[in-house]
Design an enzyme around this catalytic site. Structure first.
Site, short mmCIF file in Angstrom:
data_model
loop_
_atom_site.label_atom_id
_atom_site.label_comp_id
_atom_site.label_asym_id
_atom_site.label_seq_id
_atom_site.Cartn_x
_atom_site.Cartn_y
_atom_site.Cartn_z
N ASP A 110 10.89 42.03 12.58
CA ASP A 110 9.51 42.37 13.30
C ASP A 110 9.84 42.40 14.76
OD1 ASP A 110 6.74 42.33 13.55
OD2 ASP A 110 6.85 40.08 14.07
N CYS B 168 -8.90 45.74 17.69
CA CYS B 168 -8.40 45.09 16.45
C CYS B 168 -8.53 43.53 16.98
CB CYS B 168 -7.08 45.24 16.23
SG CYS B 168 -6.35 44.50 14.83
#
Length: 382
Positions: A142, A222
């Site tokens: 990640d 978002c």
């Protein structure tokens, strides 16, 4: 003695043994992709960044040249082992949105930070692989400049849905990803094709309309980005749609029909911590820096810090319609952080009477106040 007996038992293919090592390390799925077969995403990513859709995530621009293709990150890579860990929740995350006096926290952040556990498991598999073959490896999870979802799609773990997240036929929306780059030339697994069909559930449910088109995301709209990555005051147009979401948003993940095949994770480290299951907004609003750090020790939430956290909590309080939370709002009108004070003013305007607004404005407002706070006072009047 026959030749077969002299040589001992025949070993399973290396790829099979690697996948077995991954299962023993705790991963739920492991598949291979050849680095040469991974599509180069540099141009598409560059357009996305060039349009500013990455928002304040400056590292996306800083690492752009290394993100487009695995070989840009490590020129010697030949094969990539992509691994997935199921973190399926025990209940539908959308249910938390109906409890307005409680905070909705994204599923992935309701327990210990997954990065630590996943990286330890990746390293365990990598050590085994090096000991077994003598190859070179690099481990990523990640935070590294790796486009994990395209890798996972090319390896066959799932496909990138219309919401740009990975969807798995076996695990639905709930897979943590990690990868091991290696100099070995391993047999690749078949990639996964798109199974979204005509479904638009993930696009239609988005409260802030963050998808300008299928397979496109404008991070600036978002809620996950706004509550976690965005620094400063959150734009007015997004506050109401945030509801009680104080860290992340699972709407587009949770609504996916493929979740009917998903199951709750068996990994205890990913089971919801009781304190984070349904925390009351009034309790969260009372956290000072020390208690915030204690409550979210080991959690991804801790990294946004108390200031951004309380900014989000105050927006949730303003959206709650619960006037019993006004004492918490008023106490934060004098918080040391300007963005907390600004959102406390906004919440006061949402919950308080005109008389309360006037009284607090006369008590607190000063020409020396920060611009964001002054703007909120001006907006709510009084």
């Amino acid at each position: 003695m026959t030749a077969a007996r002299r040589q001992g038992p025949i070993k399973e293919p290396l790829e099979t043994r690697i996948k077995q090592a991954a299962r023993e390390a705790g991963f739920d799925i492991a598949r291979f992709v050849s680095a040469s077969r991974v599509p180069d995403r540099h141009d598409a990513l560059a357009r996305w960044v060039g349009e500013g859709k990455h928002g304040q995530m400056g590292w996306m621009e800083d690492t752009l040249e290394r993100r487009g293709h695995p070989a840009s990150l490590w020129g010697d890579v030949k094969s990539i082992l992509v691994l997935g860990q199921n973190y399926g929740p025990e209940e539908d995350p959308l249910a938390a949105l109906e409890r307005k006096d409680e905070a909705a926290i994204s599923v992935y952040a309701r327990h210990k930070d997954y990065h630590d556990l996943i990286k330890k498991r990746l390293k365990r598999v990598a050590r085994w692989l090096v000991a077994e073959t003598g190859c070179e490896v690099k481990v990523f999870v990640d935070t590294a400049p790796v486009m994990e979802k395209p890798l996972a799609e090319a390896a066959g773990l799932g496909w990138q849905g219309k919401h740009t997240n990975l969807v798995s036929r076996e695990f639905g929306s709930w897979l943590f990803l990690g990868s091991i780059f290696t100099t070995l030339d391993l047999a690749a697994d078949e990639g996964e094709r798109d199974h979204c069909g005509s479904c638009r559930s993930c696009l239609d449910i988005c409260p802030t309309k963050a998808f300008p088109a299928p397979y496109q995301l404008d991070a600036r709209r978002c809620i996950s980005y706004l509550t976690i990555e965005h620094k400063g005051v959150i734009p007015l147009e997004f506050r109401k749609p945030m509801g009680n979401r104080i860290y992340g948003c699972d709407d587009c993940l949770a609504v996916c029909p493929w979740n009917k095949f998903a199951a709750r994770t068996a990994e205890e480290a990913f089971h919801t911590r009781e304190a984070l299951r349904a925390p009351l907004l009034k309790d969260l609003a009372r956290l000072d820096d020390a208690s915030f750090r204690t409550m979210f020790s080991g959690s991804p939430v801790k990294r946004i810090g108390r200031t951004r956290f309380l900014r989000n909590v105050l927006i949730a309080i303003g959206n709650s319609g619960d006037v019993s939370l006004l004492p918490e709002v008023k106490s934060l009108l004098e918080d040391e952080a300007p963005e907390v004070r600004a959102m406390a003013v906004w919440a006061l305007g949402e919950l308080g009477t005109s008389e309360e607004v006037v009284a607090e404005k006369e008590r607190l407002m000063s020409s020396e106040e920060e611009a964001d706070v002054l703007a909120e006072w001006a907006r709510i009047g009084g």
